[in-house]
Design an enzyme around this catalytic site. Structure first.
Site, PDB file in Angstrom:
ATOM      1  CG  ASP A 169      20.538  13.176   8.428  1.00 33.16           C
ATOM      2  OD1 ASP A 169      20.835  14.387   8.420  1.00 33.16           O
ATOM      3  OD2 ASP A 169      19.506  12.733   7.903  1.00 33.16           O
TER       4      ASP A 169
ATOM      5  CG  ASN B 195      17.351  19.345  10.505  1.00 36.66           C
ATOM      6  OD1 ASN B 195      16.735  18.308  10.665  1.00 36.66           O
ATOM      7  ND2 ASN B 195      18.667  19.394  10.562  1.00 36.66           N
ATOM      8  NE  ARG B 196      14.318  14.303   9.232  1.00 36.03           N
ATOM      9  CZ  ARG B 196      15.542  14.286   8.694  1.00 36.03           C
ATOM     10  NH1 ARG B 196      16.517  15.017   9.214  1.00 36.03           N
ATOM     11  NH2 ARG B 196      15.790  13.532   7.634  1.00 36.03           N
TER      12      ARG B 196
ATOM     13  CG  HIS C 268      15.029  20.296   4.305  1.00 31.11           C
ATOM     14  ND1 HIS C 268      15.674  20.725   5.443  1.00 31.11           N
ATOM     15  CD2 HIS C 268      15.808  19.309   3.764  1.00 31.11           C
ATOM     16  CE1 HIS C 268      16.788  20.032   5.601  1.00 31.11           C
ATOM     17  NE2 HIS C 268      16.904  19.167   4.603  1.00 31.11           N
TER      18      HIS C 268
ATOM     19  CD  GLU D  55      21.874  20.378   5.726  1.00 30.86           C
ATOM     20  OE1 GLU D  55      20.679  20.744   5.768  1.00 30.86           O
ATOM     21  OE2 GLU D  55      22.235  19.185   5.825  1.00 30.86           O
TER      22      GLU D  55
ATOM     23  CG  HIS E 240      20.374  20.503   1.748  1.00 31.91           C
ATOM     24  ND1 HIS E 240      20.984  19.382   1.231  1.00 31.91           N
ATOM     25  CD2 HIS E 240      19.628  20.065   2.798  1.00 31.91           C
ATOM     26  CE1 HIS E 240      20.615  18.312   1.919  1.00 31.91           C
ATOM     27  NE2 HIS E 240      19.790  18.702   2.890  1.00 31.91           N
ATOM     28  CB  THR E 241      26.071  23.281  -1.133  1.00 30.14           C
ATOM     29  OG1 THR E 241      25.429  24.460  -1.656  1.00 30.14           O
ATOM     30  CG2 THR E 241      27.122  22.816  -2.122  1.00 30.14           C
ATOM     31  CE1 TYR E 242      23.132  15.322  -0.593  1.00 31.73           C
ATOM     32  CE2 TYR E 242      22.091  17.391  -1.201  1.00 31.73           C
ATOM     33  CZ  TYR E 242      22.010  16.114  -0.674  1.00 31.73           C
ATOM     34  OH  TYR E 242      20.796  15.625  -0.243  1.00 31.73           O
TER      35      TYR E 242
END
Length: 371
Positions: free
Chosen positions: A273, A104-105, A130, A338, A201-203
């Site tokens: 998000d 994340n940020r 990330h 996540e 980070h799997t979609y």
């Protein structure tokens, strides 16, 4: 009645094995390439029920995960690329990757430890995202151990890599259990005070690996609060109740039901998000989220010992990326859940700490369970 239950389970397992014979999985040969002189490969795990998970050492990524639908047909529920060269050369969306050193940020790409300021790459506007452009997702990991249903990747992140202090040794163990769980366990140690927040980070698209929208997927998140963000998607530091807002997923709700509601927070993220503050965390894995696809009948539960979970609804996907099976991954064609500590925690002392000190052992756990 108990014999009937045993018979039904045996029938389902037999049906799954029959469908598996018809399945075409990704080729390991298509991943045989190199990145910065290191070999990239694909690895395949399988449990006793016939579920299959494929991973690559480039970013220690989940590449595919084949699970049965309501008819017993195995299908891939992971969105992303289908060759090693695609992961290396095509647009980086962190597909399936282990994220580090900080998932994340981090606001303004900076943080302070013991009065020393550390400056990071600003790769997301004015902020750090990330682990930076050369984070763990762009590293070739070492395979330490592999069995039929388990693999362990390791990585040494040197002192000041990406601007982060400390030599950090990381291990990530993936296990595809006979309870139809993809279990991800993280371990790390450092020789200098640092910050660490690892995640995956799997979609996912439980219906068709990204051919269609995830807006009809029903989502439950075990959280009464979330962390609102500013225009750069950095948390303000507040914990806001989800009740009465589009962020209330305390009961199963279709993702698309309220995503286009006029709401300041949804506008900032172009949809969902955000980080949710999980209700229970006593260092034991608890149910954090649940996703149900009404078409395929697949259900995914997410368990973790982390205090938060980031739900990302694929708002920045735009159909310009051709992924596996020739699928163009469209707007909201996939979702991420996540498990994590909160974004910008190094600059928010009121948030759970992400500091890791020498002699301490970092440990985290995430489980994706399929039904």
């Amino acid at each position: 009645m108990k014999y009937l239950g045993v018979f039904i389970l045996a029938l389902l397992l037999w049906n799954c094995s029959e469908k598996k014979a018809e399945l075409t999985i990704l080729s390991e040969q298509d991943f045989n390439t190199t990145y910065k002189g290191e070999e990239v490969k694909l690895y395949t795990l399988e449990n006793s029920n016939g579920l299959i998970c494929q991973l690559t050492n480039f970013g220690a990524r989940v590449v595919s995960l084949y699970t049965p639908n309501k008819d017993g047909n195995l299908g891939d529920v992971v969105v992303g690329y289908g060759t090693g060269d695609d992961f290396i050369n095509k647009k980086e969306n962190f597909f399936g990757a282990i994220i580090g050193r900080y998932g994340n940020r981090i606001g303004e790409g900076r943080f302070v430890i013991d009065e020393t300021e550390y400056l990071l790459e600003k790769n997301d506007g004015a902020n750090h995202l990330h682990g930076g452009s050369d984070g763990f997702h762009r590293q070739v990991w070492t395979v330490e151990n592999q069995t039929g249903n388990e693999i362990t990747f390791s990585l040494l992140s040197p002192d000041m890599a990406g601007g982060y202090p400390g030599n950090v040794q990381v291990q990530v163990k993936y296990q595809l259990t006979d309870a139809n769980e993809l279990e991800i366990e993280y371990f790390a140690e450092t020789d200098k005070a640092t910050v660490l927040n690892l995640t995956n980070h799997t979609y996912f698209n439980l219906k068709d690996a990204g051919k269609s929208s995830i807006n009809d997927h029903k989502l439950t998140i075990n959280a009464d609060y979330y962390t609102p963000v500013d225009g750069g998607l950095i948390p303000t530091g507040e914990l806001v109740a989800v009740a009465g807002t589009p962020f209330d997923f305390t009961s199963a709700t279709a993702i698309g039901d309220r995503v286009d509601t006029e709401d300041d927070q949804l506008a900032k993220g172009k949809g969902y998000d955000h980080n949710w503050v999980l209700n229970v965390n006593n260092n034991e894995a608890v149910l954090a989220a649940k996703v149900e696809d009404p078409v395929s009948g697949r259900v995914m539960e997410v368990y973790t010992i982390e205090p938060g979970i980031q739900f990302y609804g694929g708002n920045f996907l735009d159909g310009t990326i051709e992924g596996k099976y020739g699928i163009s991954v469209d707007f909201r064609g996939a979702l991420c859940l996540e498990t994590q500590h909160f974004p910008d925690s190094p600059n928010k002392p009121e948030f759970p700490s992400v500091k890791l000190l020498p002699g301490e052992k970092y440990h985290s756990l995430c489980i994706y369970k399929f039904k």
